[in-house]
Each structure stands twice: as structure tokens, then as C-alpha cells.
Enzyme design. Sequence first.
Site, short mmCIF file in Angstrom:
data_model
loop_
_atom_site.label_atom_id
_atom_site.label_comp_id
_atom_site.label_asym_id
_atom_site.label_seq_id
_atom_site.Cartn_x
_atom_site.Cartn_y
_atom_site.Cartn_z
N PRO A 23 0.83 -1.21 0.00
CA PRO A 23 0.00 0.00 0.00
C PRO A 23 0.86 1.26 0.00
CG PRO A 23 -0.81 -1.59 1.60
CD PRO A 23 0.51 -2.11 1.12
N ALA A 57 -3.75 3.01 1.94
CA ALA A 57 -4.60 3.08 3.12
C ALA A 57 -5.94 3.71 2.72
CB ALA A 57 -3.92 3.89 4.21
N TYR A 182 -0.88 4.41 13.19
CA TYR A 182 -2.29 4.73 12.97
C TYR A 182 -3.14 4.10 14.07
CZ TYR A 182 -0.32 6.56 8.71
OH TYR A 182 0.44 7.27 7.82
N ARG A 230 -1.57 -5.77 8.75
CA ARG A 230 -0.24 -5.15 8.75
C ARG A 230 0.05 -4.62 10.14
NH1 ARG A 230 2.79 -1.10 4.53
NH2 ARG A 230 3.54 -3.12 3.80
#
Length: 355
Positions: A23, A57, A182, A230
Site C-alpha cells: 500500500p 490506506a 495509525y 499489517r
Amino acid sequence: MAHLFSPLKIKSIEFKNRIVVSPMCQYSSADGFANNWHLVHLGARAVGGAALIITEATAVSPEGRISFADLGIWKDDHIEKLKEIIAFAEQEGAVMGVQLAHAGRKASHAEPWNGGKQIAPGEPNGWETVAPSAVPFYENEIAPHELDKAGISNIIADFKAATVRALEAGFKVLELHGAHGYLFHQFLSPLSNKRTDEYGGAFENRVRFLLETVDAVNTVWPADLPLFVRISASEWVEGGWSVDDSIALAKLLKQRNVDLIDCSSGGNAAGAKIPLKPGYQVEFAEAVKENADILTGAVGLITEPTHANDIIKNGQADVVLLARELLRDPNFPLRAAHELGQEVKWPVQYERAKW
């Protein structure tokens, strides 16, 4: 056969080789919509021979975007263009995956080429961010709002709804983004999670939000389609999330129908010192694979076909994810096949250029 080009079957999906497009945020969307940039960007990597292409993302809510220009999947209107992209990629022999994400305290920022700074609530393209605790990533940033239990439940529902849309769009692989500082990572790490309720403190509490989200996703994502997570396998900071934590988490995820752990690192501690070198994160993929008995993906400055092949050959990981190298060279898989002496099918339109 070169190990990098050996097929891999995960549940009902067979991947033609072990090369995965990692990504990579493009910051090129308006209101979360994919557009022709994404069609060409992702489509080019399909033409170039990658087995699996994972979107950047993809935000499960407007507030979950890293920037106002992020890709999204929080409303049904987003599905139509994604379907077009998936159809093209599949026509070229690639499998399409989506990475579902919520940026938490690292949301509401400008695009990197415009400075990447936090945008305050009330300013154009800015909003209030949320996190497990009211702890900003940088000391000079505005602190996020601490999520209450209702807020946590709402975000879990957002991930579940986004999963339904991903399935409707035609994605065959789902990855939850629990890395790079995140929202999931913010809950996992004692550096950013200062809560004293059942979502903070001990390891089993800090992993609860991610595990509950996986459980919710599993109620709508087909059991025969691959599910990845991930993680940042190390924060590179004393007292932070560790490789041992990652192994323990991977064992729990495996019990919940997760097939592969995509092993990255860092992103949650602003002062972390990361020793960058080719393959600097491969050891994490190897440790998780060996100790949790689960498939893993290796990522991190992997640029040479022989290096990528050796990672698979030596059993350090099951797939290799490439990011910057595939930005430089969308046809890396075709070049790698040539350099490794592996015969692969080229797009008929390009056959006259075959080595």
C-alpha cells in the site's frame, strides 16, 4: 523455478508469484473517490506482473483519513470506480486487495508535497482527531480526542461496513492497517495508549480493539478469502511495542481467521532511530513466521530481484512487498523474472519488448 515466482495459494485464492504491491498513499482523491490516477497507478503494476496489488490506506470514515486527499470506502458511491480498477487488474492476472485504515491521531494533515503538517479543526480540510488517549504524535500538535467506548464501537462498525463495500467492489484480499502509528497501532502501543479501562494497560487490553474489529470483519468477510493484518513489528524504542508482542498478537490473530501478517515497523514514536538498510525489517517477518506459525510478508527497502528471491528461498517470509521500487519500476516483476532466469507470461501488447 525461481522461488520468487512460485505460486502461493491462500484459502481459495492462488497468487501467481510472491510479489505484492505494498500500500502506497497517493493523496490524490477528492472526498475519498478513486479516479483515473488510481486506475493507471494500480493498473500499471498489474500490467507489470505483480501477483497481488493492495490499495493505499483506504479510510473507513472521513475522520479516519491521513489527509483530506486520501482514498476512502466509507460510502457506497465509492464502489463504482473501485470496481473498474479491480476489473482491469484482474484482466491482467493480478489479484486486488484493499487496506482498510483509520489514522487516529495522525489524521487531518496536509499532503506531503504541501508540507504534511497537521491541519487544525475548523481550518479548511481539517477536523478533530481521535485516539485511545489524548496524547499527540508530536508535542507541538493538537492533542486528539480520547475515544469513549461508544466511539470505539462506532469505529468497529465503520470497519465492518467498509468490509461489506470492499466485498461488493470485488476485492479478493482484505488487509487491516495496524501499523505505522495509525489507530490500531495507537491502541497496541503503551507509548500512545494510556487508558485505564479494558482497552488499556495490560497487553490483552491493548490488543482488544484490533481483535474486536477482526471479529466484526469476520462476520461479513467470506471465510474462504484471505485476511491480512499489517503491523509495526517493532517501534524501535525502549519500552515500546516489541517483536515478542508481535508474535503474541500474531498467535491471537491466527485463531481469528487471519492468514498473513504484513510485517513493517515504526511510525508511532517521533524520536525512534531506525537503522535503514535493504531488508531491514525482514528479520521481523522471519521471527513472526517461525514463532507464530503463520504466513508473513517482508517489506522494507527491498530493491533487488536476487534479494527478494532469497527471502522466499530461505523461508524468511512467504511474500515480498515492494513500495518505492515499484514506484520507480512498475515492471519490476517482469525484470526480476528475466534476471532470475524465470519464464513468465508478458502482456501480449508488450511481448515485442521481452528480453
